[in-house]
Structure formats: structure tokens, C-alpha cells
Motif scaffolding. Structure first.
Motif, PDB file in Angstrom:
ATOM      1  N   GLU A  35       0.837  -1.199   0.000  1.00 32.75           N
ATOM      2  CA  GLU A  35       0.000   0.000   0.000  1.00 32.75           C
ATOM      3  C   GLU A  35       0.877   1.256   0.000  1.00 32.75           C
ATOM      4  O   GLU A  35       0.603   2.215  -0.731  1.00 32.75           O
ATOM      5  N   GLU A  36       1.937   1.179   0.803  1.00 35.37           N
ATOM      6  CA  GLU A  36       2.851   2.318   0.884  1.00 35.37           C
ATOM      7  C   GLU A  36       3.489   2.591  -0.462  1.00 35.37           C
ATOM      8  O   GLU A  36       3.635   3.742  -0.866  1.00 35.37           O
ATOM      9  N   ILE A  37       3.870   1.512  -1.123  1.00 35.87           N
ATOM     10  CA  ILE A  37       4.523   1.671  -2.424  1.00 35.87           C
ATOM     11  C   ILE A  37       3.560   2.300  -3.415  1.00 35.87           C
ATOM     12  O   ILE A  37       3.916   3.200  -4.166  1.00 35.87           O
ATOM     13  N   ILE A  38       2.329   1.834  -3.375  1.00 37.43           N
ATOM     14  CA  ILE A  38       1.322   2.391  -4.292  1.00 37.43           C
ATOM     15  C   ILE A  38       1.087   3.873  -3.989  1.00 37.43           C
ATOM     16  O   ILE A  38       1.031   4.710  -4.890  1.00 37.43           O
ATOM     17  N   LYS A  39       1.042   4.174  -2.708  1.00 36.71           N
ATOM     18  CA  LYS A  39       0.867   5.583  -2.315  1.00 36.71           C
ATOM     19  C   LYS A  39       2.005   6.425  -2.851  1.00 36.71           C
ATOM     20  O   LYS A  39       1.800   7.519  -3.388  1.00 36.71           O
ATOM     21  N   TYR A  40       3.182   5.883  -2.709  1.00 38.36           N
ATOM     22  CA  TYR A  40       4.374   6.614  -3.133  1.00 38.36           C
ATOM     23  C   TYR A  40       4.346   6.811  -4.642  1.00 38.36           C
ATOM     24  O   TYR A  40       4.633   7.900  -5.139  1.00 38.36           O
ATOM     25  N   ALA A  41       3.946   5.758  -5.352  1.00 40.61           N
ATOM     26  CA  ALA A  41       3.851   5.849  -6.807  1.00 40.61           C
ATOM     27  C   ALA A  41       2.854   6.922  -7.202  1.00 40.61           C
ATOM     28  O   ALA A  41       3.104   7.713  -8.117  1.00 40.61           O
TER      29      ALA A  41
ATOM     30  N   ASP B  81      -0.334  14.414   2.417  1.00 39.60           N
ATOM     31  CA  ASP B  81      -0.379  14.419   0.961  1.00 39.60           C
ATOM     32  C   ASP B  81      -0.675  13.023   0.430  1.00 39.60           C
ATOM     33  O   ASP B  81      -1.545  12.815  -0.415  1.00 39.60           O
ATOM     34  N   VAL B  82       0.065  12.069   0.970  1.00 32.73           N
ATOM     35  CA  VAL B  82      -0.080  10.683   0.547  1.00 32.73           C
ATOM     36  C   VAL B  82      -1.474  10.205   0.837  1.00 32.73           C
ATOM     37  O   VAL B  82      -2.116   9.557   0.014  1.00 32.73           O
ATOM     38  N   GLU B  83      -1.961  10.570   1.998  1.00 34.24           N
ATOM     39  CA  GLU B  83      -3.317  10.138   2.366  1.00 34.24           C
ATOM     40  C   GLU B  83      -4.317  10.628   1.338  1.00 34.24           C
ATOM     41  O   GLU B  83      -5.165   9.887   0.874  1.00 34.24           O
ATOM     42  N   ALA B  84      -4.161  11.884   0.968  1.00 28.87           N
ATOM     43  CA  ALA B  84      -5.100  12.472   0.006  1.00 28.87           C
ATOM     44  C   ALA B  84      -5.050  11.709  -1.302  1.00 28.87           C
ATOM     45  O   ALA B  84      -6.073  11.380  -1.883  1.00 28.87           O
ATOM     46  N   MET B  85      -3.815  11.410  -1.759  1.00 29.39           N
ATOM     47  CA  MET B  85      -3.671  10.726  -3.042  1.00 29.39           C
ATOM     48  C   MET B  85      -4.162   9.298  -2.969  1.00 29.39           C
ATOM     49  O   MET B  85      -4.709   8.757  -3.913  1.00 29.39           O
ATOM     50  N   SER B  86      -3.904   8.709  -1.814  1.00 24.59           N
ATOM     51  CA  SER B  86      -4.352   7.342  -1.646  1.00 24.59           C
ATOM     52  C   SER B  86      -5.856   7.270  -1.788  1.00 24.59           C
ATOM     53  O   SER B  86      -6.394   6.377  -2.419  1.00 24.59           O
TER      54      SER B  86
END
Lengths: 256, 99
Positions: free
Chosen positions: A132-138, A240-245
Motif C-alpha cells: 500500500e505504501e509503495i502504491i501511495k508513493y507511486a 499528501d499521501v493520504e489524500a492521493m491514496s
């Protein structure tokens, strides 16, 4: 007399040849004795009878010894069979040994590979990161146009893959060149700007030109992204990541 | 005569020299000229026996030594058989049960 010595230590062949020699000597002695007595016409009953008895005795011994030799011949045959058996067993054992060596080699290779795999599993576990973290980062990278420009990109549009002018300036090379931070358009196509063909929204407004303008144009902490810090580096990033996720999850659910 | 008796006893045994010795004595008794021929036969017989002995297999050792060698060979075969049986019945690649 010589032949009778150390009988137990002698081979049967030697004993037989000795016995035969004895027989020959005795037979010759008897014949000579008889020939002599015939010539002299004087019978000597005592001596020739003794020699004759001895000859008969030695002949019997010789027969017995021949019997022993025959038996030994049979035993020899049995021994030859046993030797063949031993040879066969030896080759079987060697074959088995060869197979065991092969198996050992295969197993050693397998064990080595398994150990290597375990090592990499262990390594992966230690530095584990959730998918999940990787996807968020992507998402974070791609949402800020870091890897791909937007579809409607035109020259002058600051939304572009890395490195942007800003990153170039904030990097080592930028500092080394000691470039002035104001009044320079950098390498952006000046003719497009001069012609005023760009829509207002896309009019280049560089962050280094005015801090106020940059706020609306660039994603927050744009500069930080250049460094590709791992997710969760600071609180802002997490938000930021949360928003994108959330975006990604909604988009992925749409695609489903 | 004792020689004649011995001949009867040893009849059928081809390695006895007594029949030939008996023939020689008979010829001597008769003063026959065949005695030389019989003597040659005895010599030939002895030579033949020597050659036969030299060619006989398995008599290069005494019976006791030979028995010892035989026992050693039997023991070797037995040991090697045991070893092979042991390896064949050995289950050294037990698959560990998945827990």
C-alpha cells in the motif's frame, strides 16, 4: 628326510613333489636291489621286503596327498567363485558410492540455493514495506507530474517530469554555477512566452520568481519530491499521501 | 606277493606307481627284455605326475592356509553383502512433514 620337515608350513604342491621324489628313489632302490640279488643269485629277503613296504607306504601317502590336492582344487574353484562375488559386490558398492556422491552434490547445491533464498527472504522481511505504501508513493510521484508530463502539456507549462528548473537550481550543479535567482527564464522556450500564446493558467510563473505565485502552481513541497524521500518522511507528506491514496482508491474502485 | 596285493588295492587309481613297479619286477623275474620298456614307462609316469602336480590348481598353499583364505573370502562377501543391504534399506531422505 628333508621333505618331511615342517610339513604344516609347506604347500601341498611341494609335499607332492617331495613324495614323488621319494617314491622315485625308493622304486629305483628296490629295482636295483632286486637286479643285484638276481645277478648274485643270493636272495636277501629282509632288505628288499623293507624297501618294498616303505615303497607301498610312501605310495599310499602319495595317494592320500593327491586326494588332498583334489579337494584343494575343489576349494580353489569355490574360492574363485567367491572372488567373482567379491568383485561384483565391489563394483556394486562403487556404483552406490558414485550415486551417493551425485546425490550429495545435488543436495549441497539445493541446500546452498535454499540458504540463499532464506537470506533474501530474511533481508526482505527486515526491510519490509507494505504494498500500500509503495502504491501511495507511486501515486505521489505521478500526481506531481514527476514521471510524466500531463497530456495537455505545452511548452512553458511548469508541470513537467523531473528535473524541473527548480530542481536543477536547487541541486549541486545549480549551486556550483551560482546562478542568479531572479530575472532569468532559464531554458524555457522564450518565443512561446513572448508570443503570449499560453493561456493565463499556463503562463509560467516560476517559484523562484515570486514566492506568492508559486503557492498556487506547484504541488506543495515540490522541492522535497526531488529527493525521493521515503513516504512518511514528515507529517506534510503523510497528509499528501493520504489524500492521493484516497484518490487512487476511488479511481481503482471506478475501474472495477 | 605284497606288490600284487597292493596292485589289487590300488586298482583304478591312476596315480599309483606300484603297478608299474610290479610289472618291472615281473619282467625281471622272467628275465624278459621288456624290462627296459617298463622302466621307461615308470620314468614317463613319474614325469607325467610331476607335470600334473605343477598344473593342479589351488595347491600352492597348505590345506590350513587355504581354509583360512576361504574363510576370509566368505567373510568379505558377507561384509559386503551386509553393507549393500544396509545402504539399500537406509532411508536417509525422510521428507520432513509440513507443519
Amino acid at each position: 628326510a628333508v621333505c618331511s620337515m615342517a610339513v604344516a608350513e609347506k604347500s601341498t604342491k611341494e609335499r607332492l613333489l617331495c613324495a614323488l621324489d621319494n617314491l622315485e628313489v625308493l622304486a629305483r632302490e628296490l629295482i636295483e636291489m632286486l637286479a643285484l640279488s638276481r645277478g648274485q643269485k643270493l636272495p636277501q629277503p629282509g632288505e628288499d621286503t623293507q624297501v618294498l613296504e616303505l615303497l607301498v607306504q610312501r605310495d599310499r601317502d602319495f595317494q592320500d596327498l593327491m586326494e588332498v590336492a583334489q579337494q584343494q582344487g575343489k576349494v580353489h574353484q569355490e574360492m574363485q567363485l567367491l572372488e567373482k562375488e567379491v568383485e561384483k559386490r565391489d563394483s556394486d558398492i562403487q556404483q552406490l558410492q558414485k550415486q551417493l556422491k551425485e546425490a550429495e552434490h545435488i543436495l549441497a547445491t539445493a541446500v546452498y540455493q535454499a540458504k540463499e533464498k532464506l537470506k533474501s527472504i530474511d533481508k526482505a522481511r527486515k526491510g519490509s514495506i507494505s504494498s500500500e505504501e509503495i502504491i501511495k508513493y507511486a501515486h505521489r510521484i505521478s500526481a506531481s507530474n514527476a514521471v510524466c508530463a500531463p497530456l495537455n502539456w505545452v511548452p512553458g507549462d511548469p508541470r513537467r517530469p523531473y528535473p524541473t528548473d527548480l530542481e536543477m537550481r536547487s541541486g549541486m550543479l545549480g549551486h556550483m554555477a551560482n546562478l542568479p535567482t531572479n530575472g532569468v527564464n532559464g531554458h524555457l522556450p522564450g518565443d512561446a512566452l513572448a508570443a503570449g500564446r499560453l493561456p493565463d493558467v499556463l503562463t509560467p510563473q516560476y517559484p523562484w520568481q515570486s514566492a506568492d505565485v508559486s503557492v498556487g502552481m506547484l504541488p506543495p513541497h515540490h522541492g522535497n519530491d526531488f529527493g525521493l524521500e521515503p513516504p512518511g518522511h514528515n507529517k506534510e507528506n503523510e497528509d499528501d499521501v493520504e489524500a492521493m491514496s484516497t484518490d487512487s482508491s476511488s479511481s481503482s474502485s471506478d475501474s472495477d | 606277493m605284497a606288490v600284487a596285493q597292493t596292485k589289487q588295492e590300488k586298482e583304478g587309481e591312476d596315480c599309483s606307481l606300484l603297478p608299474l613297479v610290479h610289472d618291472i619286477i615281473k619282467c625281471m623275474d622272467k628275465d624278459s627284455q621288456d624290462v627296459h620298456q617298463e622302466l621307461a614307462k615308470l620314468k614317463a609316469k613319474i614325469q607325467e605326475a610331476r607335470e600334473q602336480i605343477s598344473a593342479m590348481p589351488g595347491i600352492d598353499s597348505s590345506p590350513a592356509e587355504q581354509q583360512q583364505q576361504l574363510a576370509t573370502l566368505r567373510e568379505q562377501v558377507r561384509t559386503k553383502n551386509q553393507l549393500l543391504q544396509k545402504y539399500k534399506s537406509l532411508c536417509m531422505f525422510d521428507v520432513p512433514k509440513a507443519s
